[in-house]
Design a protein around this motif. Structure first.
Motif, PDB file in Angstrom:
ATOM      1  N   ASP A 106    -134.625  31.029 -19.708  1.00  0.00           N
ATOM      2  CA  ASP A 106    -134.246  29.662 -19.367  1.00  0.00           C
ATOM      3  C   ASP A 106    -133.590  28.957 -20.555  1.00  0.00           C
ATOM      4  N   LYS A 107    -134.075  29.231 -21.763  1.00  0.00           N
ATOM      5  CA  LYS A 107    -133.460  28.657 -22.962  1.00  0.00           C
ATOM      6  C   LYS A 107    -132.010  29.121 -23.081  1.00  0.00           C
ATOM      7  N   LEU A 108    -131.798  30.397 -22.819  1.00  0.00           N
ATOM      8  CA  LEU A 108    -130.459  30.959 -22.873  1.00  0.00           C
ATOM      9  C   LEU A 108    -129.565  30.351 -21.792  1.00  0.00           C
ATOM     10  N   ALA A 109    -130.068  30.236 -20.593  1.00  0.00           N
ATOM     11  CA  ALA A 109    -129.292  29.659 -19.486  1.00  0.00           C
ATOM     12  C   ALA A 109    -128.906  28.209 -19.790  1.00  0.00           C
ATOM     13  N   LEU A 110    -129.820  27.466 -20.345  1.00  0.00           N
ATOM     14  CA  LEU A 110    -129.564  26.078 -20.701  1.00  0.00           C
ATOM     15  C   LEU A 110    -128.489  25.993 -21.782  1.00  0.00           C
ATOM     16  N   ALA A 111    -128.605  26.830 -22.807  1.00  0.00           N
ATOM     17  CA  ALA A 111    -127.622  26.833 -23.892  1.00  0.00           C
ATOM     18  C   ALA A 111    -126.240  27.243 -23.385  1.00  0.00           C
ATOM     19  N   GLN A 112    -126.194  28.241 -22.512  1.00  0.00           N
ATOM     20  CA  GLN A 112    -124.907  28.687 -21.968  1.00  0.00           C
ATOM     21  C   GLN A 112    -124.290  27.621 -21.063  1.00  0.00           C
ATOM     22  N   ALA A 113    -125.112  26.910 -20.330  1.00  0.00           N
ATOM     23  CA  ALA A 113    -124.596  25.843 -19.465  1.00  0.00           C
ATOM     24  C   ALA A 113    -123.951  24.742 -20.299  1.00  0.00           C
ATOM     25  N   ILE A 114    -124.546  24.432 -21.430  1.00  0.00           N
ATOM     26  CA  ILE A 114    -124.035  23.353 -22.270  1.00  0.00           C
ATOM     27  C   ILE A 114    -122.864  23.810 -23.133  1.00  0.00           C
ATOM     28  N   ALA A 115    -122.955  24.996 -23.728  1.00  0.00           N
ATOM     29  CA  ALA A 115    -121.971  25.399 -24.735  1.00  0.00           C
ATOM     30  C   ALA A 115    -121.082  26.566 -24.333  1.00  0.00           C
ATOM     31  N   GLY A 116    -121.370  27.245 -23.246  1.00  0.00           N
ATOM     32  CA  GLY A 116    -120.571  28.394 -22.850  1.00  0.00           C
ATOM     33  C   GLY A 116    -120.987  29.664 -23.576  1.00  0.00           C
ATOM     34  N   ASN A 117    -120.386  30.766 -23.190  1.00  0.00           N
ATOM     35  CA  ASN A 117    -120.758  32.066 -23.744  1.00  0.00           C
ATOM     36  C   ASN A 117    -120.347  32.256 -25.193  1.00  0.00           C
ATOM     37  N   ASP A 118    -119.310  31.562 -25.639  1.00  0.00           N
ATOM     38  CA  ASP A 118    -118.857  31.725 -27.013  1.00  0.00           C
ATOM     39  C   ASP A 118    -119.662  30.913 -28.014  1.00  0.00           C
ATOM     40  N   HIS A 119    -120.327  29.862 -27.561  1.00  0.00           N
ATOM     41  CA  HIS A 119    -120.981  28.955 -28.503  1.00  0.00           C
ATOM     42  C   HIS A 119    -122.465  28.695 -28.212  1.00  0.00           C
ATOM     43  N   TYR A 120    -123.052  29.433 -27.295  1.00  0.00           N
ATOM     44  CA  TYR A 120    -124.442  29.151 -26.927  1.00  0.00           C
ATOM     45  C   TYR A 120    -125.408  29.292 -28.106  1.00  0.00           C
ATOM     46  N   VAL A 121    -125.104  30.170 -29.057  1.00  0.00           N
ATOM     47  CA  VAL A 121    -125.984  30.339 -30.221  1.00  0.00           C
ATOM     48  C   VAL A 121    -126.039  29.046 -31.032  1.00  0.00           C
ATOM     49  N   ARG A 122    -124.910  28.363 -31.129  1.00  0.00           N
ATOM     50  CA  ARG A 122    -124.889  27.100 -31.865  1.00  0.00           C
ATOM     51  C   ARG A 122    -125.658  26.013 -31.113  1.00  0.00           C
ATOM     52  N   ALA A 123    -125.606  26.045 -29.801  1.00  0.00           N
ATOM     53  CA  ALA A 123    -126.407  25.099 -29.014  1.00  0.00           C
ATOM     54  C   ALA A 123    -127.893  25.363 -29.249  1.00  0.00           C
ATOM     55  N   ILE A 124    -128.276  26.630 -29.270  1.00  0.00           N
ATOM     56  CA  ILE A 124    -129.674  26.975 -29.526  1.00  0.00           C
ATOM     57  C   ILE A 124    -130.103  26.474 -30.908  1.00  0.00           C
ATOM     58  N   LYS A 125    -129.216  26.594 -31.885  1.00  0.00           N
ATOM     59  CA  LYS A 125    -129.537  26.084 -33.227  1.00  0.00           C
ATOM     60  C   LYS A 125    -129.773  24.577 -33.192  1.00  0.00           C
ATOM     61  N   LEU A 126    -128.984  23.864 -32.398  1.00  0.00           N
ATOM     62  CA  LEU A 126    -129.222  22.418 -32.269  1.00  0.00           C
ATOM     63  C   LEU A 126    -130.543  22.142 -31.559  1.00  0.00           C
ATOM     64  N   PHE A 127    -130.836  22.908 -30.506  1.00  0.00           N
ATOM     65  CA  PHE A 127    -132.087  22.716 -29.782  1.00  0.00           C
ATOM     66  C   PHE A 127    -133.280  22.949 -30.713  1.00  0.00           C
ATOM     67  N   GLU A 128    -133.225  24.062 -31.429  1.00  0.00           N
ATOM     68  CA  GLU A 128    -134.372  24.457 -32.262  1.00  0.00           C
ATOM     69  C   GLU A 128    -134.502  23.627 -33.530  1.00  0.00           C
ATOM     70  N   ASN A 129    -133.436  22.964 -33.928  1.00  0.00           N
ATOM     71  CA  ASN A 129    -133.473  22.106 -35.116  1.00  0.00           C
ATOM     72  C   ASN A 129    -133.316  20.634 -34.748  1.00  0.00           C
ATOM     73  N   HIS A 130    -133.711  20.299 -33.536  1.00  0.00           N
ATOM     74  CA  HIS A 130    -133.545  18.925 -33.044  1.00  0.00           C
ATOM     75  C   HIS A 130    -134.236  17.903 -33.941  1.00  0.00           C
ATOM     76  N   ARG A 131    -135.395  18.233 -34.433  1.00  0.00           N
ATOM     77  CA  ARG A 131    -136.103  17.287 -35.326  1.00  0.00           C
ATOM     78  C   ARG A 131    -135.290  16.996 -36.580  1.00  0.00           C
ATOM     79  N   ARG A 132    -134.590  18.008 -37.075  1.00  0.00           N
ATOM     80  CA  ARG A 132    -133.753  17.813 -38.259  1.00  0.00           C
ATOM     81  C   ARG A 132    -132.590  16.881 -37.936  1.00  0.00           C
ATOM     82  N   VAL A 133    -131.978  17.053 -36.778  1.00  0.00           N
ATOM     83  CA  VAL A 133    -130.886  16.169 -36.368  1.00  0.00           C
ATOM     84  C   VAL A 133    -131.387  14.730 -36.314  1.00  0.00           C
ATOM     85  N   ILE A 134    -132.532  14.533 -35.685  1.00  0.00           N
ATOM     86  CA  ILE A 134    -133.096  13.186 -35.552  1.00  0.00           C
ATOM     87  C   ILE A 134    -133.410  12.578 -36.917  1.00  0.00           C
TER      88      ILE A 134
END
Length: 180
Positions: A106-134
């Motif tokens: 589900d994490k992968l599906a969510l990342a791919q929905a938001i960022a596509g197949n070429d950039h889903y890894v970067r979306a996951i990095k944002l998800f997993e580092n959300h506290r740092r962004v905040i």
């Protein structure tokens, strides 16, 4: 820059590629800088980070691959009550509230929905580092450093304004294409 391992030059390079779209979506300069710095800290190259964020805004705005429906299955709305695209900050906050309870698929599906197949890894990095962004966003908003002033200068740059107008044109074309 004062609170991150990312330099102002790196942050600016990333933001030059997507900030006009982010501004149109309602994100603050501080939040966009925080996402940029977080991706740099997570080991992303500036160009890839900028393209990934540009793609995320474009995919969400154009509902590429019916991603709005995919996100809705996870309780995440892409558009607000007024029908306009919600800010990336709001969308990522919603993702963060649900992310820890999701299965890997589900994490992968969510990342791919938001960022596509070429950039889903970067979306996951944002998800997993959300506290740092905040945290970086809060520090910038709290005027704990001068990065905001530097970014505002860059945003006044003619080349940035041209990119912003190009993003508006792309969004207008997408809106017209969606009608037909």
């Amino acid at each position: 820059e004062n609170r991150s391992a990312a330099t102002m030059s790196q942050i600016t390079h990333v933001m030059n590629q997507f900030a006009s779209s982010g501004k149109l979506a309602g994100d603050s300069t501080a939040y966009m800088a925080a996402m940029s710095a977080t991706l740099i800290e997570a080991g992303e190259e500036q160009g890839k980070a900028g393209r990934a964020l540009k793609m995320m805004y474009a995919r969400l705005g154009a509902n590429t691959g019916n991603n709005a429906e995919v996100l809705k299955r996870y309780g995440i709305e892409v558009k607000g009550a007024n029908g306009q695209l919600r800010s990336m900050e709001d969308i990522l906050n919603d993702v963060a509230m649900r992310y820890g309870n999701l299965k890997d698929a589900d994490k992968l599906a969510l990342a791919q929905a938001i960022a596509g197949n070429d950039h889903y890894v970067r979306a996951i990095k944002l998800f997993e580092n959300h506290r740092r962004v905040i945290k970086l966003d809060a520090q910038a908003v709290g005027e704990l450093d001068t990065a905001q002033e530097e970014l505002n200068k860059k945003m006044a740059d003619v080349s940035f304004q041209l990119k912003e107008q190009e993003a508006r044109l792309v969004n207008a074309k997408a809106a017209v294409g969606a009608v037909f």
